[in-house]
Design a protein around this motif. Structure first.
Motif, PDB file in Angstrom:
ATOM      1  N   ILE A 127       0.836  -1.203   0.000  1.00  0.00           N
ATOM      2  CA  ILE A 127       0.000   0.000   0.000  1.00  0.00           C
ATOM      3  C   ILE A 127       0.871   1.253   0.000  1.00  0.00           C
ATOM      4  O   ILE A 127       0.648   2.194  -0.774  1.00  0.00           O
ATOM      5  CB  ILE A 127      -0.960  -0.024   1.207  1.00  0.00           C
ATOM      6  CG1 ILE A 127      -1.991  -1.146   1.043  1.00  0.00           C
ATOM      7  CG2 ILE A 127      -1.660   1.331   1.369  1.00  0.00           C
ATOM      8  CD1 ILE A 127      -2.714  -1.512   2.317  1.00  0.00           C
ATOM      9  N   GLN A 131       1.488   4.557  -2.705  1.00  0.00           N
ATOM     10  CA  GLN A 131       1.382   5.939  -2.240  1.00  0.00           C
ATOM     11  C   GLN A 131       2.656   6.721  -2.580  1.00  0.00           C
ATOM     12  O   GLN A 131       2.592   7.864  -3.051  1.00  0.00           O
ATOM     13  CB  GLN A 131       1.145   5.988  -0.735  1.00  0.00           C
ATOM     14  CG  GLN A 131       1.033   7.419  -0.212  1.00  0.00           C
ATOM     15  CD  GLN A 131       0.860   7.469   1.285  1.00  0.00           C
ATOM     16  OE1 GLN A 131       0.168   6.642   1.857  1.00  0.00           O
ATOM     17  NE2 GLN A 131       1.487   8.438   1.925  1.00  0.00           N
ATOM     18  N   ARG A 151      -5.282   5.577  -5.879  1.00  0.00           N
ATOM     19  CA  ARG A 151      -6.495   4.765  -5.978  1.00  0.00           C
ATOM     20  C   ARG A 151      -6.162   3.285  -5.823  1.00  0.00           C
ATOM     21  O   ARG A 151      -6.895   2.537  -5.173  1.00  0.00           O
ATOM     22  CB  ARG A 151      -7.181   5.012  -7.332  1.00  0.00           C
ATOM     23  CG  ARG A 151      -8.024   6.279  -7.386  1.00  0.00           C
ATOM     24  CD  ARG A 151      -8.581   6.464  -8.764  1.00  0.00           C
ATOM     25  NE  ARG A 151      -9.577   7.534  -8.829  1.00  0.00           N
ATOM     26  CZ  ARG A 151     -10.021   8.057  -9.954  1.00  0.00           C
ATOM     27  NH1 ARG A 151      -9.571   7.613 -11.117  1.00  0.00           N
ATOM     28  NH2 ARG A 151     -10.919   9.021  -9.931  1.00  0.00           N
ATOM     29  N   ASN A 154      -5.632   2.517  -2.227  1.00  0.00           N
ATOM     30  CA  ASN A 154      -6.895   2.390  -1.496  1.00  0.00           C
ATOM     31  C   ASN A 154      -7.588   1.062  -1.785  1.00  0.00           C
ATOM     32  O   ASN A 154      -8.145   0.426  -0.888  1.00  0.00           O
ATOM     33  CB  ASN A 154      -7.818   3.558  -1.843  1.00  0.00           C
ATOM     34  CG  ASN A 154      -7.358   4.863  -1.228  1.00  0.00           C
ATOM     35  OD1 ASN A 154      -6.374   4.898  -0.489  1.00  0.00           O
ATOM     36  ND2 ASN A 154      -8.043   5.937  -1.541  1.00  0.00           N
ATOM     37  N   GLU A 155      -7.563   0.636  -3.046  1.00  0.00           N
ATOM     38  CA  GLU A 155      -8.160  -0.659  -3.397  1.00  0.00           C
ATOM     39  C   GLU A 155      -7.456  -1.794  -2.648  1.00  0.00           C
ATOM     40  O   GLU A 155      -8.093  -2.735  -2.175  1.00  0.00           O
ATOM     41  CB  GLU A 155      -8.039  -0.893  -4.903  1.00  0.00           C
ATOM     42  CG  GLU A 155      -8.919   0.007  -5.757  1.00  0.00           C
ATOM     43  CD  GLU A 155      -8.578  -0.117  -7.229  1.00  0.00           C
ATOM     44  OE1 GLU A 155      -7.674  -0.921  -7.568  1.00  0.00           O
ATOM     45  OE2 GLU A 155      -9.199   0.600  -8.043  1.00  0.00           O
ATOM     46  N   GLN A 157      -6.114  -1.785   0.214  1.00  0.00           N
ATOM     47  CA  GLN A 157      -6.421  -1.877   1.638  1.00  0.00           C
ATOM     48  C   GLN A 157      -7.514  -2.906   1.883  1.00  0.00           C
ATOM     49  O   GLN A 157      -7.420  -3.723   2.811  1.00  0.00           O
ATOM     50  CB  GLN A 157      -6.828  -0.495   2.179  1.00  0.00           C
ATOM     51  CG  GLN A 157      -5.710   0.528   2.047  1.00  0.00           C
ATOM     52  CD  GLN A 157      -5.857   1.698   2.988  1.00  0.00           C
ATOM     53  OE1 GLN A 157      -6.095   1.521   4.178  1.00  0.00           O
ATOM     54  NE2 GLN A 157      -5.692   2.902   2.481  1.00  0.00           N
ATOM     55  N   GLN A 158      -8.539  -2.908   1.039  1.00  0.00           N
ATOM     56  CA  GLN A 158      -9.611  -3.885   1.194  1.00  0.00           C
ATOM     57  C   GLN A 158      -9.188  -5.256   0.696  1.00  0.00           C
ATOM     58  O   GLN A 158      -9.482  -6.283   1.320  1.00  0.00           O
ATOM     59  CB  GLN A 158     -10.860  -3.422   0.435  1.00  0.00           C
ATOM     60  CG  GLN A 158     -12.079  -4.309   0.672  1.00  0.00           C
ATOM     61  CD  GLN A 158     -12.479  -4.359   2.144  1.00  0.00           C
ATOM     62  OE1 GLN A 158     -12.694  -3.325   2.762  1.00  0.00           O
ATOM     63  NE2 GLN A 158     -12.579  -5.558   2.698  1.00  0.00           N
ATOM     64  N   SER A 202      -2.755   7.034   3.584  1.00  0.00           N
ATOM     65  CA  SER A 202      -3.042   6.815   2.165  1.00  0.00           C
ATOM     66  C   SER A 202      -4.384   7.416   1.770  1.00  0.00           C
ATOM     67  O   SER A 202      -4.507   8.039   0.704  1.00  0.00           O
ATOM     68  CB  SER A 202      -3.039   5.309   1.856  1.00  0.00           C
ATOM     69  OG  SER A 202      -1.735   4.783   1.926  1.00  0.00           O
ATOM     70  N   TYR A 203      -5.393   7.244   2.604  1.00  0.00           N
ATOM     71  CA  TYR A 203      -6.696   7.835   2.291  1.00  0.00           C
ATOM     72  C   TYR A 203      -6.619   9.360   2.266  1.00  0.00           C
ATOM     73  O   TYR A 203      -7.259  10.013   1.436  1.00  0.00           O
ATOM     74  CB  TYR A 203      -7.743   7.386   3.312  1.00  0.00           C
ATOM     75  CG  TYR A 203      -8.312   6.011   3.028  1.00  0.00           C
ATOM     76  CD1 TYR A 203      -8.947   5.731   1.811  1.00  0.00           C
ATOM     77  CD2 TYR A 203      -8.232   4.990   3.965  1.00  0.00           C
ATOM     78  CE1 TYR A 203      -9.476   4.479   1.552  1.00  0.00           C
ATOM     79  CE2 TYR A 203      -8.758   3.732   3.716  1.00  0.00           C
ATOM     80  CZ  TYR A 203      -9.367   3.478   2.505  1.00  0.00           C
ATOM     81  OH  TYR A 203      -9.880   2.232   2.244  1.00  0.00           O
ATOM     82  N   THR A 206      -5.007  10.467  -0.981  1.00  0.00           N
ATOM     83  CA  THR A 206      -5.972  10.307  -2.072  1.00  0.00           C
ATOM     84  C   THR A 206      -6.988  11.445  -2.065  1.00  0.00           C
ATOM     85  O   THR A 206      -7.302  12.026  -3.108  1.00  0.00           O
ATOM     86  CB  THR A 206      -6.709   8.965  -1.953  1.00  0.00           C
ATOM     87  OG1 THR A 206      -5.769   7.926  -1.734  1.00  0.00           O
ATOM     88  CG2 THR A 206      -7.504   8.678  -3.218  1.00  0.00           C
ATOM     89  N   ASP A 222     -12.894  10.117   0.800  1.00  0.00           N
ATOM     90  CA  ASP A 222     -11.614   9.606   1.298  1.00  0.00           C
ATOM     91  C   ASP A 222     -11.209  10.267   2.611  1.00  0.00           C
ATOM     92  O   ASP A 222     -10.622   9.603   3.484  1.00  0.00           O
ATOM     93  CB  ASP A 222     -10.524   9.805   0.240  1.00  0.00           C
ATOM     94  CG  ASP A 222     -10.650   8.803  -0.900  1.00  0.00           C
ATOM     95  OD1 ASP A 222     -10.943   7.628  -0.623  1.00  0.00           O
ATOM     96  OD2 ASP A 222     -10.472   9.194  -2.071  1.00  0.00           O
ATOM     97  N   LYS A 225     -13.006   8.442   5.320  1.00  0.00           N
ATOM     98  CA  LYS A 225     -12.369   7.171   5.661  1.00  0.00           C
ATOM     99  C   LYS A 225     -11.142   7.408   6.533  1.00  0.00           C
ATOM    100  O   LYS A 225     -10.902   6.672   7.499  1.00  0.00           O
ATOM    101  CB  LYS A 225     -11.974   6.430   4.385  1.00  0.00           C
ATOM    102  CG  LYS A 225     -13.160   5.912   3.575  1.00  0.00           C
ATOM    103  CD  LYS A 225     -12.696   5.259   2.274  1.00  0.00           C
ATOM    104  CE  LYS A 225     -13.882   4.769   1.454  1.00  0.00           C
ATOM    105  NZ  LYS A 225     -13.444   4.192   0.150  1.00  0.00           N
TER     106      LYS A 225
END
Length: 456
Positions: A127, A131, A151, A154-155, A157-158, A202-203, A206, A222, A225
């Motif tokens: 992650i 960044q 982006r 962020n993807e 992370q999930q 990171s959020y 973003t 973002d 979050k």
């Protein structure tokens, strides 16, 4: 005895280039590079990193090389090394067929240690990689390229969290009091950070890029979050209330009550945005765990962190025409790293336990085969014991040029040029223009502070 020596030699030979951390811990190997970052020539040791990118630990060295080049201000070179790391992650993702080299690495790890397994990185490192690649694009004025990278961060992370939850169900957890105690110490040492996959930093970056590109609604999402992961950061809260007002969000009244009135710029003001990174992430230590195999004691070596994650006070940013600006924490990389290890310990223990039993079986085989010949038996047993002691080394590899913390600050400032200083560092003349944003990225490595700024 010859068979024993051939077996042991084979383990070393099939591990190939991945044995660089077999006898010398990775934190020790990287010490000279970290010392270089605390000097006027931060990239003086860079060739030592780039020369290893083709090795089995190439992913790790590519990450380190990208970070070193970036801290040195060479964003184009950094982008190249980071892209190599990204491609290596994708190669691990897409690997469908087990190659001969994989068999060799895993076979040798069964009798040697985890350092022979090619380094595949931690989820939080992946992650952070995207960044930091976004920072390279940003400081080359490629805002869309930067947005693609954050982006992706962020993807991930999930994706990484889902991957961890799925793999956790498949591992057979081994009960061990020493390891359980270490897991609890790691959990307590991370404070309020409970996961390695959720990164407010990171959020926030973003959201900032969305703002820069005029996508206020995406920025709001973002920032929200980031606020959920890392509450009570006044700059994230102020961004939320400001955007809620701008977008006529139904949450505006609630946010204004909780966070105060939104601060808006005057006609002769621009905005100063500071991202401040400090120090180095904590290197891994190690601890020993005793095991009994058929009545005989064995020990294994596992990685850990000795100290709790650091949460230093807010940094003072001086040189502005009003009172000093105080930054606020947005993440603790130490805490992310400690959580990553805590999440991975059950898997590491499972591999190590298998290794203990494999070594015990090797010793038993030697004992049974040569019990009629005391001289060979003694030599064979001694060889295995020495082999166990020499090769039992915890895997302490991790991305060590990362900072241990990150802080942010934002303020509307009257247009002009100001001698900005962070925590009484040397000053850097920074230009603020009305109606524009000035982003300043400050990196402190030891006693050296480096400033990189862009007017947007």
């Amino acid at each position: 005895m010859k068979r024993v020596l051939v077996c042991l030699a084979l383990c070393f030979s099939i591990s190939g280039c991945a044995t660089s951390s077999l006898f010398v811990s990775y934190p020790s190997q990287l010490q000279t590079q970290k010392q270089a970052l605390n000097s006027s020539q931060p990239d003086s040791q860079l060739p030592q990193l780039t020369g290893n990118i083709s090795s089995n630990d190439g992913l790790l060295y590519a990450q380190e090389a990208g970070r070193v080049a970036q801290i040195s201000g060479n964003f184009a070179e950094s982008k190249k090394y980071y892209q190599q790391a990204i491609e290596k992650y994708l190669a691990f993702d897409n690997k469908a067929v087990v190659s001969a080299s994989d068999i060799g690495a895993n076979a040798s790890s069964l009798l040697l240690n985890d350092n022979t397994i090619p380094y595949e990185g931690s989820g939080f490192e992946r992650i952070m990689l995207h960044q930091y690649q976004a920072f390279n694009y940003l400081f080359e004025h490629d805002f869309e390229g930067a947005l693609v990278e954050v982006r992706r961060a962020n993807e991930l992370q999930q994706i990484q969290q889902d991957k961890y939850e799925s793999s956790k169900k498949s591992v057979q957890r081994i009960a061990n009091g020493v390891v359980s105690d270490q897991e609890e110490k790691l959990r307590q040492g991370t404070g309020s950070v409970t996961s390695s996959f959720l990164n407010a930093y990171s959020y926030y970056v973003t959201g900032l890029l969305h703002e820069i590109l005029g996508r206020a609604n995406d920025a709001f999402i973002d920032y929200r979050k980031a606020a959920a992961i890392w509450p009570h950061n006044p700059f994230v809260e102020q961004s939320l209330v400001r955007l809620a007002k701008q977008l006529s969000m139904p949450q505006y009244s609630e946010f204004r009550r909780k966070f105060g009135e939104p601060k808006l710029p005057k006609s002769n003001q621009g905005e100063l945005i500071v991202i401040y990174e400090k120090g180095f992430v904590q290197p891994k230590g190690h601890f020993s765990v005793p095991f009994t195999v058929k009545g005989n004691w064995q020990t294994i070596d596992l990685p850990t962190y000795y100290q709790a994650a650091t949460y230093p006070g807010s940094a003072n940013i001086s040189g502005l025409p009003t009172e000093p600006l105080r930054a606020a924490s947005i993440t603790s990389i130490d805490a992310l790293a400690m959580n990553a290890l805590r999440e991975d310990l059950p898997f590491i223990l499972t591999r190590q336990a298998a290794r203990v039993y494999a070594k015990a079986e090797l010793a038993r085989h030697i004992t049974g085969r040569h019990q009629q010949n005391n001289d060979v038996f003694d030599l064979g047993s001694l060889a295995v014991q020495v082999f166990n002691v020499v090769t039992e080394q915890a895997d302490r590899r991790s991305w060590l040029t990362l900072p241990n913390q990150a802080q942010i600050a934002r303020k509307y400032v009257q247009a002009g040029t100001y001698p900005i200083s962070v925590e009484q560092s040397q000053t850097q003349n920074t230009t603020i223009e009305a109606g524009r944003k000035t982003l300043v990225w400050v990196v402190k490595t030891g006693n050296y502070v480096r400033f990189y700024s862009i007017l947007i």
